[in-house]
Design a protein around this motif. Structure first.
Motif, PDB file in Angstrom:
ATOM      1  N   MET A   1      -6.941  14.372 -12.936  1.00 14.92           N
ATOM      2  CA  MET A   1      -7.674  13.325 -12.233  1.00 14.92           C
ATOM      3  C   MET A   1      -6.819  12.062 -12.051  1.00 14.92           C
ATOM      4  O   MET A   1      -6.841  11.427 -11.003  1.00 14.92           O
ATOM      5  CB  MET A   1      -8.955  13.003 -13.015  1.00 14.92           C
ATOM      6  N   GLU A   2      -6.065  11.692 -13.075  1.00 14.07           N
ATOM      7  CA  GLU A   2      -5.289  10.460 -12.994  1.00 14.07           C
ATOM      8  C   GLU A   2      -4.227  10.513 -11.906  1.00 14.07           C
ATOM      9  O   GLU A   2      -3.822   9.477 -11.377  1.00 14.07           O
ATOM     10  CB  GLU A   2      -4.646  10.131 -14.332  1.00 14.07           C
ATOM     11  N   PHE A   3      -3.806  11.723 -11.519  1.00 14.52           N
ATOM     12  CA  PHE A   3      -2.795  11.856 -10.471  1.00 14.52           C
ATOM     13  C   PHE A   3      -3.350  11.452  -9.103  1.00 14.52           C
ATOM     14  O   PHE A   3      -2.603  11.080  -8.205  1.00 14.52           O
ATOM     15  CB  PHE A   3      -2.243  13.273 -10.440  1.00 14.52           C
ATOM     16  N   PHE A   4      -4.676  11.566  -8.937  1.00 17.04           N
ATOM     17  CA  PHE A   4      -5.317  11.124  -7.710  1.00 17.04           C
ATOM     18  C   PHE A   4      -5.638   9.632  -7.755  1.00 17.04           C
ATOM     19  O   PHE A   4      -5.530   8.935  -6.740  1.00 17.04           O
ATOM     20  CB  PHE A   4      -6.622  11.911  -7.473  1.00 17.04           C
ATOM     21  N   VAL A   5      -6.023   9.144  -8.916  1.00 17.57           N
ATOM     22  CA  VAL A   5      -6.477   7.765  -9.051  1.00 17.57           C
ATOM     23  C   VAL A   5      -5.313   6.780  -9.082  1.00 17.57           C
ATOM     24  O   VAL A   5      -5.362   5.720  -8.453  1.00 17.57           O
ATOM     25  CB  VAL A   5      -7.339   7.625 -10.327  1.00 17.57           C
ATOM     26  N   GLN A   6      -4.245   7.120  -9.789  1.00 19.42           N
ATOM     27  CA  GLN A   6      -3.159   6.177 -10.024  1.00 19.42           C
ATOM     28  C   GLN A   6      -2.493   5.634  -8.760  1.00 19.42           C
ATOM     29  O   GLN A   6      -2.238   4.415  -8.668  1.00 19.42           O
ATOM     30  CB  GLN A   6      -2.119   6.818 -10.951  1.00 19.42           C
ATOM     31  N   PRO A   7      -2.181   6.461  -7.730  1.00 17.08           N
ATOM     32  CA  PRO A   7      -1.463   5.918  -6.579  1.00 17.08           C
ATOM     33  C   PRO A   7      -2.203   4.806  -5.854  1.00 17.08           C
ATOM     34  O   PRO A   7      -1.574   3.907  -5.283  1.00 17.08           O
ATOM     35  CB  PRO A   7      -1.284   7.142  -5.668  1.00 17.08           C
ATOM     36  N   VAL A   8      -3.525   4.843  -5.849  1.00 16.89           N
ATOM     37  CA  VAL A   8      -4.305   3.843  -5.122  1.00 16.89           C
ATOM     38  C   VAL A   8      -4.861   2.774  -6.050  1.00 16.89           C
ATOM     39  O   VAL A   8      -4.692   1.572  -5.819  1.00 16.89           O
ATOM     40  CB  VAL A   8      -5.475   4.508  -4.362  1.00 16.89           C
ATOM     41  N   PHE A   9      -5.535   3.207  -7.109  1.00 22.50           N
ATOM     42  CA  PHE A   9      -6.277   2.288  -7.956  1.00 22.50           C
ATOM     43  C   PHE A   9      -5.510   1.850  -9.195  1.00 22.50           C
ATOM     44  O   PHE A   9      -5.927   0.906  -9.874  1.00 22.50           O
ATOM     45  CB  PHE A   9      -7.594   2.938  -8.388  1.00 22.50           C
ATOM     46  N   GLY A  10      -4.419   2.540  -9.504  1.00 22.49           N
ATOM     47  CA  GLY A  10      -3.759   2.262 -10.760  1.00 22.49           C
ATOM     48  C   GLY A  10      -4.581   2.806 -11.909  1.00 22.49           C
ATOM     49  O   GLY A  10      -5.631   3.428 -11.715  1.00 22.49           O
ATOM     50  N   LEU A  11      -4.121   2.563 -13.111  1.00 21.01           N
ATOM     51  CA  LEU A  11      -4.813   3.069 -14.290  1.00 21.01           C
ATOM     52  C   LEU A  11      -5.338   1.910 -15.126  1.00 21.01           C
ATOM     53  O   LEU A  11      -4.799   0.800 -15.088  1.00 21.01           O
ATOM     54  CB  LEU A  11      -3.862   3.933 -15.121  1.00 21.01           C
ATOM     55  N   PRO A  12      -6.426   2.144 -15.878  1.00 24.10           N
ATOM     56  CA  PRO A  12      -6.968   1.067 -16.702  1.00 24.10           C
ATOM     57  C   PRO A  12      -5.990   0.678 -17.807  1.00 24.10           C
ATOM     58  O   PRO A  12      -5.148   1.490 -18.180  1.00 24.10           O
ATOM     59  CB  PRO A  12      -8.251   1.704 -17.278  1.00 24.10           C
ATOM     60  N   LYS A  14      -5.651  -2.577 -16.367  1.00 25.55           N
ATOM     61  CA  LYS A  14      -5.328  -3.597 -15.364  1.00 25.55           C
ATOM     62  C   LYS A  14      -5.358  -3.071 -13.943  1.00 25.55           C
ATOM     63  O   LYS A  14      -5.623  -3.811 -13.000  1.00 25.55           O
ATOM     64  CB  LYS A  14      -3.963  -4.215 -15.661  1.00 25.55           C
ATOM     65  N   GLY A  15      -5.037  -1.783 -13.759  1.00 20.68           N
ATOM     66  CA  GLY A  15      -5.016  -1.235 -12.414  1.00 20.68           C
ATOM     67  C   GLY A  15      -3.771  -1.608 -11.647  1.00 20.68           C
ATOM     68  O   GLY A  15      -2.805  -2.149 -12.195  1.00 20.68           O
ATOM     69  N   SER A  16      -3.797  -1.351 -10.352  1.00 21.36           N
ATOM     70  CA  SER A  16      -2.648  -1.605  -9.499  1.00 21.36           C
ATOM     71  C   SER A  16      -2.445  -3.096  -9.280  1.00 21.36           C
ATOM     72  O   SER A  16      -3.404  -3.859  -9.145  1.00 21.36           O
ATOM     73  CB  SER A  16      -2.837  -0.901  -8.150  1.00 21.36           C
ATOM     74  N   ALA A  17      -1.182  -3.503  -9.199  1.00 25.12           N
ATOM     75  CA  ALA A  17      -0.866  -4.900  -8.899  1.00 25.12           C
ATOM     76  C   ALA A  17      -1.125  -5.229  -7.435  1.00 25.12           C
ATOM     77  O   ALA A  17      -1.271  -6.386  -7.062  1.00 25.12           O
ATOM     78  CB  ALA A  17       0.593  -5.198  -9.248  1.00 25.12           C
ATOM     79  N   ALA A  18      -1.191  -4.195  -6.590  1.00 26.12           N
ATOM     80  CA  ALA A  18      -1.466  -4.389  -5.161  1.00 26.12           C
ATOM     81  C   ALA A  18      -2.978  -4.445  -4.965  1.00 26.12           C
ATOM     82  O   ALA A  18      -3.639  -3.431  -4.733  1.00 26.12           O
ATOM     83  CB  ALA A  18      -0.849  -3.264  -4.344  1.00 26.12           C
ATOM     84  N   THR A  19      -3.542  -5.643  -5.079  1.00 23.55           N
ATOM     85  CA  THR A  19      -4.996  -5.787  -5.095  1.00 23.55           C
ATOM     86  C   THR A  19      -5.656  -5.414  -3.767  1.00 23.55           C
ATOM     87  O   THR A  19      -6.850  -5.135  -3.732  1.00 23.55           O
ATOM     88  CB  THR A  19      -5.380  -7.233  -5.453  1.00 23.55           C
ATOM     89  N   ASP A  20      -4.889  -5.413  -2.667  1.00 23.84           N
ATOM     90  CA  ASP A  20      -5.475  -5.051  -1.378  1.00 23.84           C
ATOM     91  C   ASP A  20      -5.668  -3.551  -1.225  1.00 23.84           C
ATOM     92  O   ASP A  20      -6.393  -3.099  -0.348  1.00 23.84           O
ATOM     93  CB  ASP A  20      -4.618  -5.584  -0.235  1.00 23.84           C
ATOM     94  N   HIS A  21      -5.024  -2.741  -2.096  1.00 24.36           N
ATOM     95  CA  HIS A  21      -5.144  -1.298  -1.986  1.00 24.36           C
ATOM     96  C   HIS A  21      -6.561  -0.816  -2.250  1.00 24.36           C
ATOM     97  O   HIS A  21      -7.039   0.107  -1.584  1.00 24.36           O
ATOM     98  CB  HIS A  21      -4.186  -0.606  -2.960  1.00 24.36           C
ATOM     99  N   VAL A  22      -7.230  -1.427  -3.211  1.00 24.21           N
ATOM    100  CA  VAL A  22      -8.556  -0.932  -3.606  1.00 24.21           C
ATOM    101  C   VAL A  22      -9.573  -1.095  -2.475  1.00 24.21           C
ATOM    102  O   VAL A  22     -10.174  -0.112  -2.042  1.00 24.21           O
ATOM    103  CB  VAL A  22      -9.034  -1.618  -4.904  1.00 24.21           C
ATOM    104  N   PRO A  23      -9.813  -2.310  -1.942  1.00 17.62           N
ATOM    105  CA  PRO A  23     -10.769  -2.418  -0.828  1.00 17.62           C
ATOM    106  C   PRO A  23     -10.307  -1.673   0.419  1.00 17.62           C
ATOM    107  O   PRO A  23     -11.132  -1.140   1.163  1.00 17.62           O
ATOM    108  CB  PRO A  23     -10.873  -3.930  -0.583  1.00 17.62           C
ATOM    109  N   GLY A  24      -9.002  -1.607   0.636  1.00 16.16           N
ATOM    110  CA  GLY A  24      -8.504  -0.881   1.805  1.00 16.16           C
ATOM    111  C   GLY A  24      -8.835   0.595   1.731  1.00 16.16           C
ATOM    112  O   GLY A  24      -9.300   1.197   2.714  1.00 16.16           O
ATOM    113  N   GLU A 194     -16.127  -1.783  -8.209  1.00 17.67           N
ATOM    114  CA  GLU A 194     -17.081  -0.935  -8.926  1.00 17.67           C
ATOM    115  C   GLU A 194     -16.760   0.537  -8.702  1.00 17.67           C
ATOM    116  O   GLU A 194     -16.882   1.355  -9.629  1.00 17.67           O
ATOM    117  CB  GLU A 194     -18.504  -1.253  -8.466  1.00 17.67           C
ATOM    118  N   VAL A 195     -16.354   0.887  -7.483  1.00 17.23           N
ATOM    119  CA  VAL A 195     -15.929   2.260  -7.209  1.00 17.23           C
ATOM    120  C   VAL A 195     -14.764   2.636  -8.117  1.00 17.23           C
ATOM    121  O   VAL A 195     -14.719   3.733  -8.696  1.00 17.23           O
ATOM    122  CB  VAL A 195     -15.538   2.425  -5.725  1.00 17.23           C
ATOM    123  N   ARG A 196     -13.812   1.733  -8.246  1.00 16.89           N
ATOM    124  CA  ARG A 196     -12.668   1.983  -9.134  1.00 16.89           C
ATOM    125  C   ARG A 196     -13.128   2.206 -10.572  1.00 16.89           C
ATOM    126  O   ARG A 196     -12.629   3.109 -11.258  1.00 16.89           O
ATOM    127  CB  ARG A 196     -11.693   0.811  -9.072  1.00 16.89           C
TER     128      ARG A 196
END
Length: 203
Positions: A1-12, A14-24, A194-196
């Motif tokens: 599962m983490e292989f799908f989540v990490q590229p976009v949302f990052g991992l807990p 803190k998540g991804s440093a690219a904050t625009d990725h999540v809403p995008g 919240e989705v993240r």
């Protein structure tokens, strides 16, 4: 599962440093779910590509193929979509213009990738794929484009917001070739976060 989540949302945590990725990315999935459920008169959804899990991948954000009545048989048409998010203040018109300009400049590249990825499809879908790039480059009536913007209700336009599409995609002059959708979600950025959180809870 983490292989799908990490590229976009990052991992807990803190998540991804690219904050625009999540809403995008959430905006792309909102468009996909809407397109899957949308009922368009005389259109049967034949193919709908889901969003890529690689948020930085170059290519069109959305692609749909429909069967429509054509005499005693059916014909296939396609729509290439560019999907954006708008989380700032002011007008969403510049965001729409950016998306339309992107389709005008790079649409040929996008449909070429789609046709290659679907080259082994059989039947009428396969035949469409073999013609896809040519149809797009010729602005054939069987092709078309769309722009979708996910945003907060406060930013949703009070009047028509997509009047600039024909300016950027001026060769697409046939009825129905150009489409625009605004998806307004209350507290859109919070909703995307919240989705993240839900995805993280499954890790």
């Amino acid at each position: 599962m983490e292989f799908f989540v990490q590229p976009v949302f990052g991992l807990p945590p803190k998540g991804s440093a690219a904050t625009d990725h999540v809403p995008g990315h959430v905006g792309e999935w909102l468009w996909y779910l809407l397109a899957r459920e949308e009922e368009i008169v005389d259109h049967d959804l034949a193919l709908l590509e889901s969003p890529s899990w690689n948020v930085t991948e170059s290519g069109g954000d959305g692609f749909a193929v429909y069967r429509i009545p054509a005499g005693s048989g059916t014909a296939l048409i396609f729509r290439l979509w560019e999907i954006k998010k708008f989380t700032g203040g002011g007008s969403i018109s510049p965001t729409i213009s950016t998306a339309a300009s992107q389709l005008a400049k790079r649409g040929g590249e996008y449909v070429s990738k789609i046709s290659w990825a679907n080259a082994t499809k059989s039947g009428d879908i396969g035949r469409l794929m073999s013609e896809l790039t040519e149809l797009w480059m010729n602005a054939d009536p069987r092709g078309g484009a769309g722009v979708s913007v996910s945003t907060n209700p406060a930013a949703a336009p009070k009047r028509k917001a997509f009047t600039q599409l024909p300016t950027h995609l001026s060769r697409m002059v046939h009825p129905g070739q150009l489409r625009g959708i605004v998806i307004a979600v209350q507290d859109f950025e919070d909703f995307a976060s919240e989705v993240r959180e839900y995805l993280w809870s499954a890790l």
